[in-house]
Design a protein around this motif. Structure first.
Motif, PDB file in Angstrom:
ATOM      1  N   ARG A 154      74.985  45.731  17.378  1.00  0.00           N
ATOM      2  CA  ARG A 154      75.110  44.608  18.298  1.00  0.00           C
ATOM      3  C   ARG A 154      73.841  43.770  18.275  1.00  0.00           C
ATOM      4  O   ARG A 154      72.732  44.304  18.352  1.00  0.00           O
ATOM      5  CB  ARG A 154      75.364  45.136  19.712  1.00  0.00           C
ATOM      6  CG  ARG A 154      75.568  44.074  20.793  1.00  0.00           C
ATOM      7  CD  ARG A 154      74.277  43.702  21.485  1.00  0.00           C
ATOM      8  NE  ARG A 154      73.592  44.839  22.043  1.00  0.00           N
ATOM      9  CZ  ARG A 154      72.280  44.963  22.077  1.00  0.00           C
ATOM     10  NH1 ARG A 154      71.486  44.054  21.543  1.00  0.00           N
ATOM     11  NH2 ARG A 154      71.705  46.032  22.623  1.00  0.00           N
ATOM     12  N   LYS A 176      72.080  40.604  20.273  1.00  0.00           N
ATOM     13  CA  LYS A 176      72.187  39.784  21.476  1.00  0.00           C
ATOM     14  C   LYS A 176      72.391  38.319  21.108  1.00  0.00           C
ATOM     15  O   LYS A 176      71.791  37.816  20.156  1.00  0.00           O
ATOM     16  CB  LYS A 176      70.924  39.920  22.335  1.00  0.00           C
ATOM     17  CG  LYS A 176      70.920  41.072  23.318  1.00  0.00           C
ATOM     18  CD  LYS A 176      69.715  40.991  24.237  1.00  0.00           C
ATOM     19  CE  LYS A 176      69.685  42.143  25.222  1.00  0.00           C
ATOM     20  NZ  LYS A 176      70.838  42.131  26.142  1.00  0.00           N
ATOM     21  N   SER A 177      73.199  37.627  21.882  1.00  0.00           N
ATOM     22  CA  SER A 177      73.389  36.197  21.684  1.00  0.00           C
ATOM     23  C   SER A 177      72.195  35.447  22.252  1.00  0.00           C
ATOM     24  O   SER A 177      71.408  35.990  23.044  1.00  0.00           O
ATOM     25  CB  SER A 177      74.670  35.733  22.377  1.00  0.00           C
ATOM     26  OG  SER A 177      74.541  35.865  23.787  1.00  0.00           O
ATOM     27  N   ASP A 200      72.320  33.113  24.442  1.00  0.00           N
ATOM     28  CA  ASP A 200      72.506  33.022  25.887  1.00  0.00           C
ATOM     29  C   ASP A 200      72.033  34.295  26.591  1.00  0.00           C
ATOM     30  O   ASP A 200      71.397  34.232  27.646  1.00  0.00           O
ATOM     31  CB  ASP A 200      73.980  32.768  26.224  1.00  0.00           C
ATOM     32  CG  ASP A 200      74.407  31.337  25.911  1.00  0.00           C
ATOM     33  OD1 ASP A 200      73.523  30.488  25.713  1.00  0.00           O
ATOM     34  OD2 ASP A 200      75.628  31.083  25.860  1.00  0.00           O
ATOM     35  N   SER A 201      72.351  35.459  26.014  1.00  0.00           N
ATOM     36  CA  SER A 201      71.939  36.724  26.621  1.00  0.00           C
ATOM     37  C   SER A 201      70.425  36.867  26.645  1.00  0.00           C
ATOM     38  O   SER A 201      69.852  37.370  27.618  1.00  0.00           O
ATOM     39  CB  SER A 201      72.557  37.902  25.861  1.00  0.00           C
ATOM     40  OG  SER A 201      73.962  37.896  25.993  1.00  0.00           O
ATOM     41  N   ILE A 202      69.786  36.402  25.594  1.00  0.00           N
ATOM     42  CA  ILE A 202      68.321  36.475  25.538  1.00  0.00           C
ATOM     43  C   ILE A 202      67.705  35.568  26.593  1.00  0.00           C
ATOM     44  O   ILE A 202      66.784  35.961  27.321  1.00  0.00           O
ATOM     45  CB  ILE A 202      67.817  36.100  24.133  1.00  0.00           C
ATOM     46  CG1 ILE A 202      68.289  37.135  23.105  1.00  0.00           C
ATOM     47  CG2 ILE A 202      66.291  35.996  24.115  1.00  0.00           C
ATOM     48  CD1 ILE A 202      68.003  36.743  21.670  1.00  0.00           C
ATOM     49  N   GLU A 228      69.094  34.524  29.370  1.00  0.00           N
ATOM     50  CA  GLU A 228      69.364  35.099  30.689  1.00  0.00           C
ATOM     51  C   GLU A 228      68.374  36.212  31.019  1.00  0.00           C
ATOM     52  O   GLU A 228      67.905  36.323  32.158  1.00  0.00           O
ATOM     53  CB  GLU A 228      70.793  35.634  30.740  1.00  0.00           C
ATOM     54  CG  GLU A 228      71.860  34.545  30.765  1.00  0.00           C
ATOM     55  CD  GLU A 228      73.259  35.105  30.617  1.00  0.00           C
ATOM     56  OE1 GLU A 228      73.401  36.354  30.583  1.00  0.00           O
ATOM     57  OE2 GLU A 228      74.214  34.305  30.516  1.00  0.00           O
ATOM     58  N   LYS A 229      68.048  37.026  30.025  1.00  0.00           N
ATOM     59  CA  LYS A 229      67.115  38.129  30.261  1.00  0.00           C
ATOM     60  C   LYS A 229      65.701  37.604  30.480  1.00  0.00           C
ATOM     61  O   LYS A 229      64.951  38.143  31.304  1.00  0.00           O
ATOM     62  CB  LYS A 229      67.140  39.112  29.093  1.00  0.00           C
ATOM     63  CG  LYS A 229      66.415  40.412  29.388  1.00  0.00           C
ATOM     64  CD  LYS A 229      66.860  41.521  28.473  1.00  0.00           C
ATOM     65  CE  LYS A 229      66.308  42.866  28.926  1.00  0.00           C
ATOM     66  NZ  LYS A 229      66.814  43.989  28.092  1.00  0.00           N
ATOM     67  N   ARG A 259      65.770  36.408  34.057  1.00  0.00           N
ATOM     68  CA  ARG A 259      65.886  37.532  34.994  1.00  0.00           C
ATOM     69  C   ARG A 259      64.577  38.301  35.128  1.00  0.00           C
ATOM     70  O   ARG A 259      64.215  38.755  36.219  1.00  0.00           O
ATOM     71  CB  ARG A 259      67.003  38.468  34.525  1.00  0.00           C
ATOM     72  CG  ARG A 259      67.337  39.584  35.522  1.00  0.00           C
ATOM     73  CD  ARG A 259      68.606  40.311  35.138  1.00  0.00           C
ATOM     74  NE  ARG A 259      68.473  41.067  33.900  1.00  0.00           N
ATOM     75  CZ  ARG A 259      69.075  40.756  32.775  1.00  0.00           C
ATOM     76  NH1 ARG A 259      69.837  39.673  32.708  1.00  0.00           N
ATOM     77  NH2 ARG A 259      68.928  41.507  31.695  1.00  0.00           N
ATOM     78  N   TYR A 317      81.651  45.438  35.498  1.00  0.00           N
ATOM     79  CA  TYR A 317      81.951  44.046  35.151  1.00  0.00           C
ATOM     80  C   TYR A 317      83.047  43.496  36.055  1.00  0.00           C
ATOM     81  O   TYR A 317      82.952  42.364  36.550  1.00  0.00           O
ATOM     82  CB  TYR A 317      82.377  43.960  33.685  1.00  0.00           C
ATOM     83  CG  TYR A 317      82.686  42.554  33.232  1.00  0.00           C
ATOM     84  CD1 TYR A 317      81.654  41.676  32.873  1.00  0.00           C
ATOM     85  CD2 TYR A 317      84.004  42.095  33.164  1.00  0.00           C
ATOM     86  CE1 TYR A 317      81.926  40.373  32.445  1.00  0.00           C
ATOM     87  CE2 TYR A 317      84.285  40.798  32.750  1.00  0.00           C
ATOM     88  CZ  TYR A 317      83.243  39.946  32.397  1.00  0.00           C
ATOM     89  OH  TYR A 317      83.524  38.661  31.991  1.00  0.00           O
TER      90      TYR A 317
END
Length: 223
Positions: A61, A63-64, A66-68, A70-71, A74, A177
């Protein structure tokens, strides 16, 4: 419509940022492939030379973007590339699902004792499960990636689980989720109980396997 010089400069800067981000993601993808190859080689060796395969599944996997992002938000990090590389170590991930708990530790040792693999962090949630019952062995390792511009070392998160652990973790993720992280206490308790049952099943199945295959253990000397 003609683009103004200022807009052209802004557009060029945005494209450069995009290209740098893509290059970074490709580096992590290459590192992920290196680890996947190492695991695949071990699986094939066991299958053909030892007549026993401790690896049930291997998943990768990346990470996209967007996920990066977001992290980064956060964790309250600066968005520069050096900070992302230093602070976010799970951009590339490999999950190894094993038959038994003993196989988890065996595969971890066989992978991390290879000369070009460096271990950054190990979190043993099998020996010390999370409060919700989650069990898995996590390791952040570094592997070399050989590019036309030179060699870089890329961190990859590797998770080792049994089949029962993986089944439980998959269900737990889906429930969290569905409830957007606010799972009703009743379901939380049921998940915890299910984790305990999965652990007992792992122990029972491993004992059955040992009794059915009583004999000398497999000893791996060199990798």
């Amino acid at each position: 419509m003609e683009i103004s010089p200022v807009d052209k400069a802004t557009l060029a800067q945005a494209r450069d940022l995009r290209d740098r981000f893509e290059r970074m993601l490709r580096e992590y993808e290459f590192g992920m492939r290196e680890v996947e190859t190492k695991i695949t080689i071990l699986r094939d060796e066991f299958t053909h030379l030892h007549a026993y395969n401790p690896i049930e599944h291997v998943k990768v996997r990346l990470k996209s973007a967007d996920s990066i992002v977001e992290k980064v938000v956060r964790k309250g990090l600066d968005g520069d590339f050096d900070t992302i590389r230093r602070e976010i170590t799970d951009i590339a991930g490999v999950r190894v699902t094993c038959s038994f708990v003993a196989d988890v530790y065996l595969l971890f040792e066989l992978l991390t004792q290879q000369d070009d693999v460096s271990v950054r962090v190990v979190k043993d949630y099998i020996a010390s499960p999370k409060p919700n019952g989650y069990k898995s062995l996590h390791a952040i390792i570094e592997v070399p990636v050989y590019l036309s511009t030179g060699t870089i070392r890329v961190p990859v998160e590797v998770q080792f689980r049994t089949i029962a652990m993986d089944f439980w973790a998959s269900l737990e993720h889906k429930i969290h989720y569905k409830f957007a992280g606010s799972v009703p206490p009743r379901l939380v308790q049921q998940l915890t109980d299910a984790a305990s049952a999965a652990s007992q099943l792992d122990a029972q199945m491993e004992q059955l396997h040992r009794e059915a295959h009583a004999g000398p253990d497999i000893h791996i000397v060199d990798v």
